[in-house]
Design a protein around this motif. Structure first.
Motif, PDB file in Angstrom:
ATOM      1  N   LEU A  17       0.826  -1.210   0.000  1.00 50.99           N
ATOM      2  CA  LEU A  17       0.000   0.000   0.000  1.00 50.99           C
ATOM      3  C   LEU A  17       0.864   1.265   0.000  1.00 50.99           C
ATOM      4  CD1 LEU A  17      -2.899  -0.981   2.439  1.00 50.99           C
ATOM      5  CD2 LEU A  17      -3.039  -0.646  -0.042  1.00 50.99           C
ATOM      6  N   VAL A  18       1.921   1.265   0.811  1.00 48.07           N
ATOM      7  CA  VAL A  18       2.811   2.432   0.857  1.00 48.07           C
ATOM      8  C   VAL A  18       3.472   2.642  -0.510  1.00 48.07           C
ATOM      9  CG1 VAL A  18       4.963   3.325   1.852  1.00 48.07           C
ATOM     10  CG2 VAL A  18       3.199   2.367   3.342  1.00 48.07           C
ATOM     11  N   ILE A  19       3.901   1.573  -1.154  1.00 49.87           N
ATOM     12  CA  ILE A  19       4.514   1.688  -2.485  1.00 49.87           C
ATOM     13  C   ILE A  19       3.518   2.279  -3.481  1.00 49.87           C
ATOM     14  CG2 ILE A  19       5.384   0.343  -4.454  1.00 49.87           C
ATOM     15  CD1 ILE A  19       6.623  -1.583  -2.336  1.00 49.87           C
ATOM     16  N   ILE A  20       2.271   1.809  -3.451  1.00 50.78           N
ATOM     17  CA  ILE A  20       1.261   2.308  -4.381  1.00 50.78           C
ATOM     18  C   ILE A  20       0.957   3.786  -4.121  1.00 50.78           C
ATOM     19  CG2 ILE A  20      -1.188   2.109  -5.012  1.00 50.78           C
ATOM     20  CD1 ILE A  20      -0.839  -0.963  -4.563  1.00 50.78           C
ATOM     21  N   VAL A  21       0.768   4.152  -2.863  1.00 55.45           N
ATOM     22  CA  VAL A  21       0.477   5.550  -2.518  1.00 55.45           C
ATOM     23  C   VAL A  21       1.665   6.440  -2.871  1.00 55.45           C
ATOM     24  CG1 VAL A  21       0.026   7.124  -0.590  1.00 55.45           C
ATOM     25  CG2 VAL A  21      -1.229   4.966  -0.765  1.00 55.45           C
ATOM     26  N   TYR A  22       2.868   5.983  -2.576  1.00 57.73           N
ATOM     27  CA  TYR A  22       4.074   6.757  -2.889  1.00 57.73           C
ATOM     28  C   TYR A  22       4.158   7.005  -4.398  1.00 57.73           C
ATOM     29  CZ  TYR A  22       8.972   8.250  -2.666  1.00 57.73           C
ATOM     30  OH  TYR A  22      10.128   8.969  -2.754  1.00 57.73           O
TER      31      TYR A  22
END
Length: 93
Positions: A17-22
């Motif tokens: 999720l952090v990778i996608i949001v970033y």
């Protein structure tokens, strides 16, 4: 499912999720420059914070005793033990 497996799944999901949001913020919003600046700042703080901690530890840790001094202490202890053993043996006889 064990607790370790649950933690592993949670870490994997959160990381994705952090990778996608970033990536979304970086490529599809006007906040991309701020995100890059924050990322660079966090990386620099992390690296130089660790170096500062290592430097502080090196500066405040006393140097180890020289090998010769340790050898002398061991020899003295061995002599004491031998003397005690001889004394015990002479008392038994």
């Amino acid at each position: 499912m064990s607790r370790d497996q649950l933690i592993g799944v949670a870490l994997a999901v959160i990381s994705i999720l952090v990778i996608i949001v970033y990536g979304w913020i970086l490529f599809f919003t006007e906040w991309s420059m701020l995100l890059l600046q924050l990322s660079a700042f966090i990386a620099v703080v992390g690296v130089f914070g660790i170096l500062a901690w290592i430097g502080y530890t090196l500066a405040t840790t006393p140097p180890p005793k020289p090998i010769e001094e340790i050898e002398k202490e061991i020899e003295e202890e061995l002599k004491k033990l031998e003397a005690e053993q001889k004394q015990e043996n002479s008392e038994k006889q």
